[in-house]
Every structure is written in C-alpha cells, then in structure tokens.
Motif scaffolding. Sequence first.
Motif, PDB file in Angstrom:
ATOM      1  N   PRO A 125      -5.097 -39.981  -1.438  1.00 45.27           N
ATOM      2  CA  PRO A 125      -6.305 -39.472  -1.286  1.00 45.27           C
ATOM      3  C   PRO A 125      -7.497 -40.101  -2.077  1.00 45.27           C
ATOM      4  O   PRO A 125      -8.772 -39.552  -1.765  1.00 45.27           O
ATOM      5  CB  PRO A 125      -5.873 -38.112  -2.198  1.00 45.27           C
ATOM      6  N   THR A 126      -7.391 -41.079  -2.504  1.00 46.30           N
ATOM      7  CA  THR A 126      -8.415 -42.005  -3.129  1.00 46.30           C
ATOM      8  C   THR A 126      -8.709 -43.134  -2.277  1.00 46.30           C
ATOM      9  O   THR A 126      -9.248 -44.199  -2.788  1.00 46.30           O
ATOM     10  CB  THR A 126      -8.270 -42.328  -4.526  1.00 46.30           C
ATOM     11  N   ASP A 146     -16.746 -36.748   4.834  1.00 47.61           N
ATOM     12  CA  ASP A 146     -15.815 -37.912   4.796  1.00 47.61           C
ATOM     13  C   ASP A 146     -16.417 -39.211   4.521  1.00 47.61           C
ATOM     14  O   ASP A 146     -15.952 -39.999   3.786  1.00 47.61           O
ATOM     15  CB  ASP A 146     -15.323 -37.728   6.027  1.00 47.61           C
ATOM     16  N   TYR A 147     -17.469 -39.617   5.135  1.00 47.58           N
ATOM     17  CA  TYR A 147     -18.177 -40.813   4.914  1.00 47.58           C
ATOM     18  C   TYR A 147     -18.668 -40.933   3.361  1.00 47.58           C
ATOM     19  O   TYR A 147     -18.804 -41.856   2.619  1.00 47.58           O
ATOM     20  CB  TYR A 147     -19.438 -40.968   5.769  1.00 47.58           C
ATOM     21  N   LEU A 200      -3.860 -39.047   4.071  1.00 51.53           N
ATOM     22  CA  LEU A 200      -4.672 -38.755   2.938  1.00 51.53           C
ATOM     23  C   LEU A 200      -3.782 -37.950   2.106  1.00 51.53           C
ATOM     24  O   LEU A 200      -4.293 -37.789   0.733  1.00 51.53           O
ATOM     25  CB  LEU A 200      -5.936 -37.446   3.483  1.00 51.53           C
ATOM     26  N   GLN A 226     -10.834 -41.004   8.790  1.00 51.65           N
ATOM     27  CA  GLN A 226     -11.056 -39.567   9.085  1.00 51.65           C
ATOM     28  C   GLN A 226     -12.528 -39.216   9.399  1.00 51.65           C
ATOM     29  O   GLN A 226     -12.643 -38.291  10.325  1.00 51.65           O
ATOM     30  CB  GLN A 226     -10.842 -38.818   7.602  1.00 51.65           C
ATOM     31  N   ALA A 227     -13.449 -39.965   8.891  1.00 48.70           N
ATOM     32  CA  ALA A 227     -14.803 -39.619   9.106  1.00 48.70           C
ATOM     33  C   ALA A 227     -15.275 -39.911  10.684  1.00 48.70           C
ATOM     34  O   ALA A 227     -15.610 -39.362  11.606  1.00 48.70           O
ATOM     35  CB  ALA A 227     -15.744 -40.319   8.278  1.00 48.70           C
ATOM     36  N   SER A 238     -17.400 -39.461   0.673  1.00 52.29           N
ATOM     37  CA  SER A 238     -16.153 -39.710   0.085  1.00 52.29           C
ATOM     38  C   SER A 238     -15.758 -41.209   0.056  1.00 52.29           C
ATOM     39  O   SER A 238     -15.714 -41.984  -1.048  1.00 52.29           O
ATOM     40  CB  SER A 238     -14.655 -38.812   0.558  1.00 52.29           C
ATOM     41  N   ALA A 239     -15.814 -41.753   1.231  1.00 48.64           N
ATOM     42  CA  ALA A 239     -15.424 -42.982   1.573  1.00 48.64           C
ATOM     43  C   ALA A 239     -16.427 -44.235   0.653  1.00 48.64           C
ATOM     44  O   ALA A 239     -15.967 -45.039  -0.163  1.00 48.64           O
ATOM     45  CB  ALA A 239     -15.449 -43.558   3.016  1.00 48.64           C
ATOM     46  N   TRP A 271     -10.653 -42.281   3.935  1.00 47.79           N
ATOM     47  CA  TRP A 271     -11.570 -41.485   4.413  1.00 47.79           C
ATOM     48  C   TRP A 271     -12.353 -41.891   5.484  1.00 47.79           C
ATOM     49  O   TRP A 271     -13.104 -41.004   6.355  1.00 47.79           O
ATOM     50  CB  TRP A 271     -12.266 -41.294   3.026  1.00 47.79           C
ATOM     51  N   GLU A 272     -12.737 -43.107   5.414  1.00 45.42           N
ATOM     52  CA  GLU A 272     -13.538 -43.811   6.786  1.00 45.42           C
ATOM     53  C   GLU A 272     -13.095 -43.494   8.053  1.00 45.42           C
ATOM     54  O   GLU A 272     -13.822 -43.186   8.925  1.00 45.42           O
ATOM     55  CB  GLU A 272     -13.791 -45.203   6.422  1.00 45.42           C
ATOM     56  N   SER A 281     -10.807 -45.422   0.282  1.00 44.11           N
ATOM     57  CA  SER A 281     -11.876 -45.289   0.856  1.00 44.11           C
ATOM     58  C   SER A 281     -11.731 -45.437   2.297  1.00 44.11           C
ATOM     59  O   SER A 281     -12.379 -44.989   3.315  1.00 44.11           O
ATOM     60  CB  SER A 281     -12.802 -46.347   0.196  1.00 44.11           C
TER      61      SER A 281
END
Length: 578
Positions: free
Chosen positions: A402-403, A427-428, A398, A411-412, A430-431, A408-409, A405
């Motif tokens: 940081p952008t 987190d989802y 991240l 991470q979720a 954001s993804a 972030w997925e 998807s």
Amino acid sequence: MAHAAPDRDAVLSALRRLLEWSEIARSPQLGRFLGYIVQRRLDGQEQAIKAYSIAVDVFGRPPNFDPQVDPIVRVQARRLRGLLEEYYTGPGIDDPVRISLPVGRYVPDFALTDIAPEIEAAGDEPQPGSETSRTRWRIGVWLLLGALAIVLVVALYLFLANNRDGNPPSGISALIDEPSITLVEFQNLAGDAVAGPHAAGLTVELVTDLEQFETIQVGYRTSGDEAAGPAVPAPNHFVFTGIVRLDADLVQYSGILTETRSNQVVWNQTLSIPAAQATAPDILDRVSRSFSLVLGSPRGPLHAPARELLAGLSGDDWEANLYMCRILFDRFRETGGMVEGSKASACFGRLPEASKQDPIALAARASLLVEIGDPAVAVPLAQADRLASAAASLTRALELSPTSSFVWEQQARLHEAQAFIVQARADYASAVQLNPANADAVAAFARLQALGGGLAEAKAMAQEVAEKSPEPPAWYFGVPTLAALRDRNFDQALEWAQLYARADRELGPILAIMAAQGAGDSAVVNRYLPEILDLPAFHAKGVLPRVRERVTDDSLVEAMRQSLTEAGVPWAALTRPF
C-alpha cells in the motif's frame, strides 16, 4: 520466546536505548514518532493512537489533514518497523525488552524476552544449561557462520576473477540484478555558513528518498567508516559521496557517484543554492529530491548497465528476473511503443509464479494489459474485460504494497483510461507523496492537472522533472507545450508539441496544429491533420467526445475545437463517430 509484559520503567529504558541508537537518532521525526506512540500506550491512551493524531502531533500536518490522501504516517510506520527489526536482530539482540509495531496498526507492543542478565560469582564454572553456557554456544555458532561466510566470499571472488575478462555466464539475470548504492555522509566544508545538521542530515534524506524506489538497494555509512561496500565489489554496486562548500554567496552541494568494481566516476552533479536559502527548513528536501531525480531515474547511471545489456539481447533464451522486467517496462513507459511493451509483457510472463505475484509485477502487467493488451493471446480480450482484469490485479498489488509509489501510479493510469479523473488525481497525489522523485508519476500528475485547468501548478511540477531527470521522454513535454501556448510563445510550443506528438497520438497532433496555426506554419497543420482523421479512437467516438474523456478544462476543449474547425476538420467528425 516472549512471555510476561514488562513494567513501565523497563519499557522506558528500552525506548531510551532505541532513541540513542544512531540509526534512529539520525531521524528526529522517527524518534518523535516512536516516543509518541510508546508514551501514549504507557498512559493507557491506545484508542487515541490514530493516523490523524500522529500526522498532526508528530509530523506537523494541518488540522484538515486527510490520511487517505496523504500517506505520510503509513510511510514512516513502514520505516520504523524496518528499523526496529534491524535493531533487535543487531545491536539490540540481547535487550531484555522489545518494542514492536505490528503491521496494520500504530499501537506498539511491549514484550520481555528470555534473555535475563545473571551475575556469576568469580571463579564459578558455567553449568550446562546456564545462561553463560547458552551464550558460549551462541558465540560458537556465530564463529562457525563467520567462517562459512569467509569461505563463500573467497569462492565468490575466485568466480568473479575467473569470469571478469571472459564471456558472461548464460544466466544473464545472475549478472544483472537490481543495483546497490552506499550513500556516504556529506562532508560540510562551508564552516558556519551552513549549520552542521544541514549537511549531515542530507544523506539521511537521500536514503529515505531512494528507499522509495523498489529497484535500488540502499545503504548508508558515515564519512569516517572505511567499509564503503562489500569485501568483493558486486557487479552493480556504487558509492555516492558528497561535500557542501561555500563559493562566494552560493552554497554548493556536490555529489559524485563511483562504480566500485572499476573505481570509475560515472556521474557527478553540483547544485548551487543562494546562501540566504541554505538554512531554509525545506532545503535538505529540495536538494535530496534533485539528486534523487537522477539517481532514482530508470534512465539514470545506476540502471545504465542493465539497460545496455538488455538493449543488445534478442529472443527469449535468457532467464528473466523481476528487475530486468521492470527495466523493460520503464523502456515501454518512455516510448509507449508496441515493440517495447511486448518485450516487457513477455518478460513478466516468463517470471517464476512467485515473482508474478509481486506487487510490482502485478501493477506493471495491469498497465501493459490496459495500454497494449496481451500480445501472448490469440484472441484479444474486449476492452471492458481488460480494464476489469487490470483493476483486479491493481487491487491485489495495493493490498500487498500500500505504500508503493509505482503501484499507485499504475492505479492512476488505469483510472485515467477509465475516464475516472477524480480518482486518478487522488491516486497520482498518493504516488507523488510517497515518492516525490518518481518523475513519471510527477509528470503524469502534472499533465492530468493541466488538462483539468490547473496549468499554473502543473507547469512548476512538469518543469522540474523535464529539467532535472535524465533524458526526459517525449510525453513529459505535454505540459510545457500547453504553457507555451498560453503564453503565446508559438515557436517554442511548436517545437515541444511535435516532440509530444510522438508519445500522445491523440492530443499531441492537436496541440501541434494549434501551435502551428499560431506560428503561421501551414505545412505542419497539413502534416498532422491526416493523423487526427485516421486515429481509431477518434473514429469510434468522434474527436471532441474522445477529447472530453481526457480534457476536463472546458476552455481548453473549446480552444481545440476552434483550432480543428479552422484546420478543416468536418463538424461530423468532430462531434460523432465517423
């Protein structure tokens, strides 16, 4: 080399040239973003240039906007930085003033360059070291580079021609790299029924959406530009063309995907929209997302050549690259199988060290570590150590991207495994915000929402990806199963639950038993009951304690308890380790 700061008029002139450039002119939002931050900087309001003010003033977000949950400003800033770099290395290379947006901030920088326009008297010879002399020197260099490029293209053509009908080279990764797609501006044949910008802007929306997938190279051209692709078509290059036309009271958006080497159509789709809806503000977003759910899907036509090749490979006597490892990871995500997971893990392990530090590799390996462990080690790590190692990798991923998807997925999914449901939900979100066509993120987010009591919202999300993404995997059908159970459509629920049970060995059999009881099918109950009683995760904690780690909707947990009690699961097994 940059030196003194330009004055206000010079900056405004530079801004005007940027806003008139076709690539920014096609995106009014980016133009407003650029004009907003430049004007505020010129007005001495640097402290007011914040993510919140940009989101509200430029992108129309509500006053309760939370920049930590909604990354719209970060995403658009990344796009703007890329376009500024493209402009100043292309059509704006000789601009005397440059506007830049440093990474990590939204306050623009202004700088004068060494390019100073000079007017020479007619007939004067350029002197050594003069600007004209330097310009001619640069032209000579570019001509030389152009000649070299032609030589390389010819060499590449000869190489491809010699190998087109023969066996592929041993370095398979040289043949299978991430695909590239050129999106051609849609042609509007609907006349006055659909305003011009609604057709022309669709391709720009598609470019924006597909650029969020890190496994595709995306290009754009207008319909009048004949340069559809590279002079020598690459093995994995595609062109996507489309039209918008009126058919009775429907506006039809039709797209065709062509593989350039064979000139064969490999996919086409037509979306029919009622004419009354064709001028809605979000129509381009809806149509673009529908196309992107297929074009961006790991099971879609762009990735079919890589999947076909990888399906026929055995052993590890081939050179891995990041794209191939990602394809193997996506196959694991579809099935959750140990075999597919081990192949993906081995592929990432064979990457060069620099590629292992790519944010996609870090995130994918973190998910594999959480879900299947590390097949390469003789002594498996304890679960707590696996989670800690995965968390460290995702933190690094991240920081680097940081952008993304995809990051972030993953991470979720880690937070789900840790039973940190609130964090996983954020987190989802954001993804999905970063890439609304990331079907895996949408389906996983919908499942989490449904298990938390938000079935109504989750059903719409899950239904779209299950219907529109190609070959949806079994785990996409958890939410449809819950919705069918709620509606007492037990036959449909039983069909979907048995499909879902292939992917989710914990909740899938429980949902199958619930649906079978409603449908009066005792044979299905008897088939899935032993699976529940034999599952190590349930043995370790008890069925309901483990279920409560994933299901936060108390009414759903109670329905599961009643169903399992009726099926004959002992109370001791339901409530404690057994």
